[in-house]
Design an enzyme around this catalytic site. Sequence first.
Site, PDB file in Angstrom:
ATOM      1  N   ASP A 132      25.968 -14.031 -10.978  1.00  0.00           N
ATOM      2  CA  ASP A 132      26.173 -14.311 -12.401  1.00  0.00           C
ATOM      3  C   ASP A 132      25.542 -13.224 -13.256  1.00  0.00           C
ATOM      4  O   ASP A 132      26.109 -12.822 -14.286  1.00  0.00           O
ATOM      5  CB  ASP A 132      25.653 -15.701 -12.780  1.00  0.00           C
ATOM      6  CG  ASP A 132      24.152 -15.876 -12.638  1.00  0.00           C
ATOM      7  OD1 ASP A 132      23.539 -15.196 -11.791  1.00  0.00           O
ATOM      8  OD2 ASP A 132      23.588 -16.712 -13.366  1.00  0.00           O
ATOM      9  N   GLU A 153      20.399 -12.008 -15.121  1.00  0.00           N
ATOM     10  CA  GLU A 153      21.072 -12.974 -15.992  1.00  0.00           C
ATOM     11  C   GLU A 153      20.598 -12.805 -17.438  1.00  0.00           C
ATOM     12  O   GLU A 153      21.395 -12.743 -18.376  1.00  0.00           O
ATOM     13  CB  GLU A 153      20.779 -14.384 -15.489  1.00  0.00           C
ATOM     14  CG  GLU A 153      21.112 -15.514 -16.419  1.00  0.00           C
ATOM     15  CD  GLU A 153      20.362 -16.774 -16.036  1.00  0.00           C
ATOM     16  OE1 GLU A 153      19.551 -17.271 -16.845  1.00  0.00           O
ATOM     17  OE2 GLU A 153      20.573 -17.263 -14.906  1.00  0.00           O
TER      18      GLU A 153
END
Length: 345
Positions: free
Chosen positions: A106, A49
């Site tokens: 993500d 991330e």
Amino acid sequence: MATGVVAQPLVPLAGSLADAEAWRAYKSRFVTEQGRVVDTANGGISHSEGQGYGMLLAVAANDRAAFERIWTWTRANLMVRDDQLLAWRWEPDKRPAVADMNDASDGDLLVAWALVEAVEAWSDPSHRVAGRRIAVELGRKLILPKVAHGPLLLPGIFGFSAEDREDGPVINLSYWVFPAFDRMARVAPEFDWMGLARSGRRLVESARFGTDRLPTEWISLRGESPRAAEGFAPTFAYNSIRIPLYLAWAGVSSPELYGPFLALWKKRDERGLPVVDTSTGRTIEWMRDSGYAAIASLAACAADGTPLPASLRSVRVATEHYYPVTLHMLALAAARMRYPTCVAR
């Protein structure tokens, strides 16, 4: 129910980060010479991330050298699985530094998005190839195309599906990086990215728990209605605050989607934004840094055009940790891309 997705024009990320001094300070404090983005509040670890955020900010700052440095480290140290996805966590004090080979969707999505934005900025075809490889693998392994609430985005390959958990599938709505989906559709059109955007918006509307009608960090979709996932704290907290960031960054302006967030943030005081236990409605701690307040202001801008206050148009790089500083810079880039009147001086 505002569940439709209206196509938004593709607005380039490059050049949206106007504060060159803040970017220099960010690199100095959070990015090593090798290109590792350091989470200063979490033991100095790095994660997919954070590498994705660093790459996006480098594009936003038109800093190709920093982008290539961050991408090179990411490729060498996190792309160590037997597919095109990224191991989610790298710990400097451990050997091997990657102890958990699971991915985080993500992080995969942020890195792929940054690569596609780099193609738009600098026309390097190798970035398109790399972005497509990640997007295709993510689509194959992490998007559930035909389920009751779907399409759905699993948080990781292992540990969240109906096969892995009795209350599965379990999702995290802050992993729905809405502004990335139209870019993914350009490099991996065989997957239903716009369907994923629609399902995410529907879930933002339906996963509203407790008196404040807020989503928990982790949500079970076993059954007809969303509910808090078992074994996780039923909180609206540091992950969930990214939901309105990503909605706003995608150009979503439906006030009803932002309603519960804005209602909660009207309760804030000098302590910051509340972290809420949705099962009791109790505030259990406060998100004190200005980076979190910047997201609240961005959401108000997206919902009703409220300008960002002058106090939030500069970033406190020297005094706040990696995560709130990063969110603050992302919020400012999103505002300049989608709502320039909200940050006009």
